[in-house]
Design a protein around this motif. Structure first.
Motif, PDB file in Angstrom:
ATOM      1  N   HIS A  64       8.467  -3.679 -18.654  1.00  0.00           N
ATOM      2  CA  HIS A  64       9.126  -4.194 -17.447  1.00  0.00           C
ATOM      3  C   HIS A  64       8.782  -3.259 -16.292  1.00  0.00           C
ATOM      4  O   HIS A  64       9.040  -2.055 -16.352  1.00  0.00           O
ATOM      5  CB  HIS A  64      10.645  -4.244 -17.653  1.00  0.00           C
ATOM      6  CG  HIS A  64      11.394  -4.788 -16.471  1.00  0.00           C
ATOM      7  ND1 HIS A  64      11.482  -6.129 -16.196  1.00  0.00           N
ATOM      8  CD2 HIS A  64      12.088  -4.153 -15.488  1.00  0.00           C
ATOM      9  CE1 HIS A  64      12.205  -6.307 -15.099  1.00  0.00           C
ATOM     10  NE2 HIS A  64      12.578  -5.135 -14.650  1.00  0.00           N
ATOM     11  N   SER A  65       8.204  -3.810 -15.249  1.00  0.00           N
ATOM     12  CA  SER A  65       7.787  -3.010 -14.094  1.00  0.00           C
ATOM     13  C   SER A  65       8.528  -3.451 -12.843  1.00  0.00           C
ATOM     14  O   SER A  65       8.935  -4.616 -12.710  1.00  0.00           O
ATOM     15  CB  SER A  65       6.285  -3.142 -13.853  1.00  0.00           C
ATOM     16  OG  SER A  65       5.554  -2.651 -14.955  1.00  0.00           O
ATOM     17  N   THR A  66       8.697  -2.512 -11.923  1.00  0.00           N
ATOM     18  CA  THR A  66       9.333  -2.821 -10.649  1.00  0.00           C
ATOM     19  C   THR A  66       8.514  -2.230  -9.506  1.00  0.00           C
ATOM     20  O   THR A  66       7.826  -1.225  -9.664  1.00  0.00           O
ATOM     21  CB  THR A  66      10.762  -2.258 -10.571  1.00  0.00           C
ATOM     22  OG1 THR A  66      10.734  -0.845 -10.825  1.00  0.00           O
ATOM     23  CG2 THR A  66      11.674  -2.935 -11.579  1.00  0.00           C
ATOM     24  N   VAL A  67       8.611  -2.883  -8.355  1.00  0.00           N
ATOM     25  CA  VAL A  67       7.951  -2.433  -7.132  1.00  0.00           C
ATOM     26  C   VAL A  67       8.997  -2.442  -6.031  1.00  0.00           C
ATOM     27  O   VAL A  67       9.630  -3.478  -5.780  1.00  0.00           O
ATOM     28  CB  VAL A  67       6.772  -3.362  -6.765  1.00  0.00           C
ATOM     29  CG1 VAL A  67       6.239  -3.016  -5.385  1.00  0.00           C
ATOM     30  CG2 VAL A  67       5.673  -3.272  -7.811  1.00  0.00           C
ATOM     31  N   GLU A  68       9.191  -1.301  -5.382  1.00  0.00           N
ATOM     32  CA  GLU A  68      10.214  -1.249  -4.340  1.00  0.00           C
ATOM     33  C   GLU A  68       9.789  -0.461  -3.118  1.00  0.00           C
ATOM     34  O   GLU A  68      10.068  -0.839  -1.993  1.00  0.00           O
ATOM     35  CB  GLU A  68      11.515  -0.664  -4.916  1.00  0.00           C
ATOM     36  CG  GLU A  68      12.722  -0.728  -3.988  1.00  0.00           C
ATOM     37  CD  GLU A  68      12.800   0.434  -2.999  1.00  0.00           C
ATOM     38  OE1 GLU A  68      13.323   0.234  -1.878  1.00  0.00           O
ATOM     39  OE2 GLU A  68      12.331   1.537  -3.345  1.00  0.00           O
ATOM     40  N   SER A  69       9.101   0.657  -3.305  1.00  0.00           N
ATOM     41  CA  SER A  69       8.757   1.503  -2.165  1.00  0.00           C
ATOM     42  C   SER A  69       7.266   1.811  -2.143  1.00  0.00           C
ATOM     43  O   SER A  69       6.562   1.645  -3.142  1.00  0.00           O
ATOM     44  CB  SER A  69       9.547   2.811  -2.219  1.00  0.00           C
ATOM     45  OG  SER A  69       9.126   3.607  -3.312  1.00  0.00           O
ATOM     46  N   PHE A  70       6.788   2.234  -0.989  1.00  0.00           N
ATOM     47  CA  PHE A  70       5.417   2.689  -0.842  1.00  0.00           C
ATOM     48  C   PHE A  70       5.372   3.683   0.312  1.00  0.00           C
ATOM     49  O   PHE A  70       6.333   3.810   1.086  1.00  0.00           O
ATOM     50  CB  PHE A  70       4.465   1.513  -0.586  1.00  0.00           C
ATOM     51  CG  PHE A  70       4.747   0.739   0.672  1.00  0.00           C
ATOM     52  CD1 PHE A  70       4.109   1.041   1.869  1.00  0.00           C
ATOM     53  CD2 PHE A  70       5.658  -0.307   0.660  1.00  0.00           C
ATOM     54  CE1 PHE A  70       4.369   0.322   3.031  1.00  0.00           C
ATOM     55  CE2 PHE A  70       5.924  -1.039   1.822  1.00  0.00           C
ATOM     56  CZ  PHE A  70       5.278  -0.719   3.006  1.00  0.00           C
ATOM     57  N   GLY A  74       2.833   7.305   7.707  1.00  0.00           N
ATOM     58  CA  GLY A  74       3.353   8.663   7.784  1.00  0.00           C
ATOM     59  C   GLY A  74       4.680   8.893   7.120  1.00  0.00           C
ATOM     60  O   GLY A  74       5.225  10.004   7.204  1.00  0.00           O
ATOM     61  N   GLN A  75       5.231   7.910   6.424  1.00  0.00           N
ATOM     62  CA  GLN A  75       6.530   8.108   5.774  1.00  0.00           C
ATOM     63  C   GLN A  75       6.739   7.091   4.667  1.00  0.00           C
ATOM     64  O   GLN A  75       5.988   6.116   4.543  1.00  0.00           O
ATOM     65  CB  GLN A  75       7.662   7.969   6.792  1.00  0.00           C
ATOM     66  CG  GLN A  75       7.740   6.610   7.458  1.00  0.00           C
ATOM     67  CD  GLN A  75       8.814   6.547   8.530  1.00  0.00           C
ATOM     68  OE1 GLN A  75       9.445   7.539   8.850  1.00  0.00           O
ATOM     69  NE2 GLN A  75       9.001   5.374   9.107  1.00  0.00           N
ATOM     70  N   ASP A  76       7.789   7.325   3.851  1.00  0.00           N
ATOM     71  CA  ASP A  76       8.122   6.370   2.797  1.00  0.00           C
ATOM     72  C   ASP A  76       8.678   5.099   3.411  1.00  0.00           C
ATOM     73  O   ASP A  76       9.469   5.131   4.364  1.00  0.00           O
ATOM     74  CB  ASP A  76       9.155   6.967   1.841  1.00  0.00           C
ATOM     75  CG  ASP A  76       8.538   7.951   0.867  1.00  0.00           C
ATOM     76  OD1 ASP A  76       7.341   7.796   0.555  1.00  0.00           O
ATOM     77  OD2 ASP A  76       9.244   8.876   0.423  1.00  0.00           O
ATOM     78  N   GLN A  77       8.268   3.973   2.844  1.00  0.00           N
ATOM     79  CA  GLN A  77       8.735   2.664   3.284  1.00  0.00           C
ATOM     80  C   GLN A  77       9.439   1.976   2.107  1.00  0.00           C
ATOM     81  O   GLN A  77       9.029   2.123   0.961  1.00  0.00           O
ATOM     82  CB  GLN A  77       7.565   1.792   3.740  1.00  0.00           C
ATOM     83  CG  GLN A  77       6.654   2.436   4.768  1.00  0.00           C
ATOM     84  CD  GLN A  77       7.280   2.468   6.152  1.00  0.00           C
ATOM     85  OE1 GLN A  77       8.276   1.783   6.424  1.00  0.00           O
ATOM     86  NE2 GLN A  77       6.702   3.260   7.052  1.00  0.00           N
ATOM     87  N   HIS A  78      10.517   1.253   2.413  1.00  0.00           N
ATOM     88  CA  HIS A  78      11.285   0.584   1.354  1.00  0.00           C
ATOM     89  C   HIS A  78      11.340  -0.920   1.612  1.00  0.00           C
ATOM     90  O   HIS A  78      11.522  -1.358   2.743  1.00  0.00           O
ATOM     91  CB  HIS A  78      12.699   1.171   1.265  1.00  0.00           C
ATOM     92  CG  HIS A  78      12.716   2.595   0.829  1.00  0.00           C
ATOM     93  ND1 HIS A  78      12.712   2.975  -0.491  1.00  0.00           N
ATOM     94  CD2 HIS A  78      12.699   3.745   1.559  1.00  0.00           C
ATOM     95  CE1 HIS A  78      12.700   4.298  -0.572  1.00  0.00           C
ATOM     96  NE2 HIS A  78      12.700   4.787   0.658  1.00  0.00           N
ATOM     97  N   ARG A  79      11.203  -1.688   0.531  1.00  0.00           N
ATOM     98  CA  ARG A  79      11.218  -3.141   0.633  1.00  0.00           C
ATOM     99  C   ARG A  79      12.649  -3.651   0.715  1.00  0.00           C
ATOM    100  O   ARG A  79      13.594  -2.969   0.329  1.00  0.00           O
ATOM    101  CB  ARG A  79      10.537  -3.758  -0.600  1.00  0.00           C
ATOM    102  CG  ARG A  79       9.234  -3.080  -1.019  1.00  0.00           C
ATOM    103  CD  ARG A  79       8.139  -3.279  -0.003  1.00  0.00           C
ATOM    104  NE  ARG A  79       7.656  -4.647  -0.018  1.00  0.00           N
ATOM    105  CZ  ARG A  79       6.685  -5.073  -0.825  1.00  0.00           C
ATOM    106  NH1 ARG A  79       6.103  -4.247  -1.666  1.00  0.00           N
ATOM    107  NH2 ARG A  79       6.282  -6.335  -0.771  1.00  0.00           N
ATOM    108  N   LYS A  80      12.803  -4.883   1.170  1.00  0.00           N
ATOM    109  CA  LYS A  80      14.127  -5.510   1.205  1.00  0.00           C
ATOM    110  C   LYS A  80      14.619  -5.825  -0.199  1.00  0.00           C
ATOM    111  O   LYS A  80      15.817  -5.857  -0.456  1.00  0.00           O
ATOM    112  CB  LYS A  80      14.059  -6.816   2.009  1.00  0.00           C
ATOM    113  CG  LYS A  80      13.784  -6.634   3.492  1.00  0.00           C
ATOM    114  CD  LYS A  80      13.766  -7.994   4.182  1.00  0.00           C
ATOM    115  CE  LYS A  80      13.523  -7.847   5.676  1.00  0.00           C
ATOM    116  NZ  LYS A  80      13.474  -9.183   6.363  1.00  0.00           N
ATOM    117  N   THR A  81      13.668  -6.060  -1.091  1.00  0.00           N
ATOM    118  CA  THR A  81      13.982  -6.465  -2.464  1.00  0.00           C
ATOM    119  C   THR A  81      13.140  -5.672  -3.445  1.00  0.00           C
ATOM    120  O   THR A  81      12.001  -5.329  -3.159  1.00  0.00           O
ATOM    121  CB  THR A  81      13.689  -7.970  -2.665  1.00  0.00           C
ATOM    122  OG1 THR A  81      14.442  -8.728  -1.723  1.00  0.00           O
ATOM    123  CG2 THR A  81      14.038  -8.421  -4.077  1.00  0.00           C
TER     124      THR A  81
END
Length: 200
Positions: A64-70, A74-81
């Motif tokens: 089971h894999s998840t994707v949320e941030s990248f 120049g900084q960490d970015q976070h997804r809405k979901t």
């Protein structure tokens, strides 16, 4: 606004378009993308991105894999979901078939990247799209993965893109083939497998 790169697609052949001279609306914010291109040209360090995925083994070949941030700009970015993906192997491999195989996820990523690229380039050229459909097949000799033959490369031996669509008569129809060629050249997911791809 969805973040869509300036990708385009090869051999996702004839695309249905709408014969209209009004401004195309394919849902791609081209103005924002062009502004981002200019900004990153002046600040190339901000163009360095790091994509992430977290994976947890469940049982057998099921994970089971998840994707949320990248990381980007120049900084960490976070997804809405947080997006979730289950991977497994089919029953012919004595598995429980609880998800697509990892290699099928590679094909999903490539197809999504190429078709999204068509939409972005078409929007930039004011071509209204009605539909873009593609199927992708990846050839693989699993004798290498199973350790049967050490001379067999572990990976795709070839990738073929096929499409089924019908164009609506329009003066812009002749420009669609160039969208396909441009997409293949710019695809971020095609690059890692380019040595085995074909029919672009």
């Amino acid at each position: 606004m969805r973040s869509v790169g300036f990708l385009s697609q090869c051999k996702v052949g004839r695309i249905i378009i709408m014969a209209s001279e009004v401004q195309a609306n394919n849902g791609v914010n081209v103005e924002a993308l062009l502004a981002a291109k200019e900004a990153l040209t002046n600040a190339p360090e901000a163009a360095q991105f790091k994509w992430r995925a977290a994976c947890e083994w469940k049982d057998g070949t099921h994970s089971h894999s998840t994707v949320e941030s990248f990381y980007g700009l120049g900084q960490d970015q976070h997804r809405k979901t947080t997006f979730a993906f289950d991977a497994d192997h089919p029953e012919v491999f004595a598995s429980l078939d609880q998800g697509a195989t990892p290699v099928e996820y590679v094909l999903v990523g490539l197809a999504s990247c190429l078709t999204a690229g068509i939409a972005a380039v078409a929007q930039n050229r004011n071509i209204q799209l009605k539909s873009v459909k593609a199927t992708i097949e990846g050839d693989m000799d699993i004798a290498g993965i199973l350790g049967i033959d050490s001379d067999v490369r572990n990976g795709f031996s070839g990738i073929t893109v096929k499409s089924t669509s019908t164009p609506t008569p329009s003066p812009r129809t002749s420009r669609l083939s160039s969208l396909s060629r441009r997409s293949g050249r710019r695809s971020m997911t095609l690059s890692p497998i380019r040595r085995t791809s074909r029919s672009w």
